[in-house]
Write a protein that holds these residues in place. Sequence first.
Motif, mmCIF file in Angstrom:
data_model
loop_
_atom_site.group_PDB
_atom_site.id
_atom_site.type_symbol
_atom_site.label_atom_id
_atom_site.label_comp_id
_atom_site.label_asym_id
_atom_site.label_seq_id
_atom_site.Cartn_x
_atom_site.Cartn_y
_atom_site.Cartn_z
ATOM 1 N N LEU A 1 2.578 13.535 -6.514
ATOM 2 C CA LEU A 1 1.526 14.628 -6.698
ATOM 3 C C LEU A 1 2.499 16.131 -6.637
ATOM 4 O O LEU A 1 3.184 16.276 -5.422
ATOM 5 N N ILE B 1 -3.872 2.289 -9.959
ATOM 6 C CA ILE B 1 -3.457 2.228 -8.994
ATOM 7 C C ILE B 1 -3.821 3.826 -8.658
ATOM 8 O O ILE B 1 -3.875 4.013 -7.577
ATOM 9 N N LEU C 1 0.645 6.940 6.353
ATOM 10 C CA LEU C 1 -0.292 7.079 7.044
ATOM 11 C C LEU C 1 -1.838 6.320 6.861
ATOM 12 O O LEU C 1 -2.221 5.538 7.255
ATOM 13 N N ALA C 2 -2.109 5.515 5.139
ATOM 14 C CA ALA C 2 -2.918 4.378 4.619
ATOM 15 C C ALA C 2 -1.795 3.531 5.100
ATOM 16 O O ALA C 2 -3.272 2.656 5.846
ATOM 17 N N ILE D 1 -7.353 8.492 -1.001
ATOM 18 C CA ILE D 1 -6.380 9.177 0.238
ATOM 19 C C ILE D 1 -7.147 10.971 0.668
ATOM 20 O O ILE D 1 -7.178 11.418 1.386
ATOM 21 N N PHE E 1 2.375 7.051 -6.134
ATOM 22 C CA PHE E 1 1.493 7.550 -7.143
ATOM 23 C C PHE E 1 1.410 9.042 -6.736
ATOM 24 O O PHE E 1 1.200 10.571 -7.040
ATOM 25 N N VAL E 2 0.702 9.241 -5.574
ATOM 26 C CA VAL E 2 -0.462 10.301 -5.167
ATOM 27 C C VAL E 2 0.975 10.623 -4.381
ATOM 28 O O VAL E 2 0.892 12.142 -4.523
ATOM 29 N N LEU F 1 0.642 -1.026 0.269
ATOM 30 C CA LEU F 1 -0.229 -0.693 -0.045
ATOM 31 C C LEU F 1 0.866 1.388 0.708
ATOM 32 O O LEU F 1 0.479 2.212 -0.649
ATOM 33 N N LEU G 1 2.331 1.956 -3.593
ATOM 34 C CA LEU G 1 1.278 1.579 -4.596
ATOM 35 C C LEU G 1 0.573 3.943 -4.013
ATOM 36 O O LEU G 1 0.487 4.234 -5.397
ATOM 37 N N LEU G 2 0.944 3.938 -3.521
ATOM 38 C CA LEU G 2 0.582 5.668 -2.645
ATOM 39 C C LEU G 2 1.264 6.438 -3.580
ATOM 40 O O LEU G 2 1.044 7.103 -2.898
ATOM 41 N N LEU H 1 1.499 10.393 2.455
ATOM 42 C CA LEU H 1 0.500 9.707 2.794
ATOM 43 C C LEU H 1 -0.213 8.326 2.216
ATOM 44 O O LEU H 1 -0.460 7.912 3.277
ATOM 45 N N GLY H 2 1.121 7.571 1.450
ATOM 46 C CA GLY H 2 0.973 6.050 1.667
ATOM 47 C C GLY H 2 1.946 5.388 2.877
ATOM 48 O O GLY H 2 0.961 4.873 3.533
ATOM 49 N N LEU I 1 -7.323 1.897 8.912
ATOM 50 C CA LEU I 1 -6.741 1.563 8.280
ATOM 51 C C LEU I 1 -6.312 0.379 8.050
ATOM 52 O O LEU I 1 -6.495 -0.410 7.370
#
Lengths: 266, 337
Positions: free
Chosen positions: A120, B186, A143-144, B193, A116-117, A110, A113-114, A140-141, B268
């Motif tokens: 940004l 993805i 956190l998730a 989020i 990518f976000v 996870l 993969l995050l 953020l990755g 989560l």
Amino acid sequence: MNPTLKIRTPEGIAFSFALAGPVVRCLAWIIDFLLVTTGATVINKFGQLAGLVSPDLAQAIMVISYFVASIGYGIVLEWSWRGQTVGKRLLRLRVMDAHGLRLQFHQVLLRNLLRFVDMLPALYLVGGLASFFNRRAQRLGDLAANTVVVYNPKPAEPDLDQLLAGKFNSLRQHPHLEARLRQRVSPDEARLALQALMRRDELDPSPRVALFSELAEHFKSLVAFPAESVEAMPDEQYVRNVVDILFRTRVAEAKPASNEMVGTIG
Amino acid sequence: MIIDLPRFIDTERPTWIELEKILDRLEEGTGYVMSLEEVQRFHLLYQKVSADLARVATFASEPELRRYLESLTARAYGEIHETRRRGRRFRPIHWFVNEFPRAFRKRSGAFVLSVIITIVGMIFGGIATTFDDEAKAAILPQQFSHLLGDPAKRVAEEEKAKKDRLGGVHSTFAAELMANNIKVSIFTLGLGITFGFGTIIELFYNGVLLGMVVVDYVLAGQTMFMLGWLLPHGVIEIPAILVAGQGGLLLAKAIIGYGDRASFEERLRGIGKDLMALVCGFTVMLIWAGIVESFLSQYHEPFIHYWQKILLGVVEFSALIWFLYFRKLADPEEEAA
């Protein structure tokens, strides 16, 4: 100073980890990025050779290889190296579960993969800002996935032999007081005294005298050595002797065991 | 408390080494399972090392020893207080065949929402195409520039083509489709989020594009061509993106936590494995869709009849529904045994 992750076990034992800041994490990412790019270039070269047989298939393999490498690099290495990639290993970083529990595969997946976000809109701006404002420096990755990145600094070993060698230490004549001193001085106080000694030449004469006077007074208040042992001893020498006791007494005997053990945990 | 350090180390060192060996074995990931006696011994060692750490915690002169014991305690703590099932070796086939449909069914609410958002987008795209001639040019991205023209003209050209325009680059095209679609999926999941806003926008936009293309071809009287062109890969590719949206909405729900009394971290933690299963699922689906799109979807009559392609799409879709909804899954308890 970087924030720390403090964990207190139900048994009442507390331990802490230094959390990695955005800058050192960015450096680790740059190393990893360069590695992936280099890997892609190597694949590309092999692909060109394979292209002699089937240019289409070779090109397809190159596209997929780069895609898999860019996504899979972090996932595979962090999972198999228990939270580390090459960049993280070089900079002594490690991904951990935020509660100190075992890192699980879905957490590794996870957080990668995050990415990518987090990347940004460019240059990891979202992830960088998130980790800057988060008290546990999580992007953020993280956190998730409920993970943190910790920093295990290699302790800089002071050159105690050069600092302390060749000096007679009258305080050592009282082993029971020596032991009491070692018990009463906190780790922070010990480090402070050591730093003061190591940086003494950077100080102007007047502040230097004042600093060592203050330190000596403090250590004298913790343990009172007999007057004949400290008679006419300058404050700086007193602090030097205290540091000698704190960092060198017994350590010489105990060092081989603890060194070996630290080595085993990497 | 005054301790004789060398003696302390000599006495306690065997305990530390024994605990370290057990931890190394547990962390190897070889599926090592302890017997009851071993678990009791492990717990005892952990308590002893914790007590040793407490003894040296305020001891100024042994930072290395303290760090070592902290590290040992931290590792053992992670093993002893872990309540989640021990992760087995990553088994992609197992995850795709069992865990993916299980997660899909368990979180079907998020999937339904994902479908609804996409349908709303499709309706919007369809209406825009019907009533505004400039909508296509304004909304379709550059990569779909070949769809800007008249559908009837394109169909005529495709059906007249004597040459295979993908000849010699099928594999490359398939690889690029897979990589791009997986990346977009993805991204769609990850945008969950942003409290779900990013995922919703992605799903809606995908719906708009789909609605525009479908309505454009239907209005031009090219329904058969459109079905034959889109169904073989679309019946897998579109659900795959919806599954990614499902994951994104699931992530958003866990982040928002409305009506859930569990803490942010617990929420989560609770969705982690389901998200992994969904990622595994849509990845495999998109690999299949990429192959079909490159090797079949781009061929039209007279090379292959539209009804054959439509039939293939229907068969694929039926198989997907059976796989996701009706296939009997291995019992999770049985799997863990």
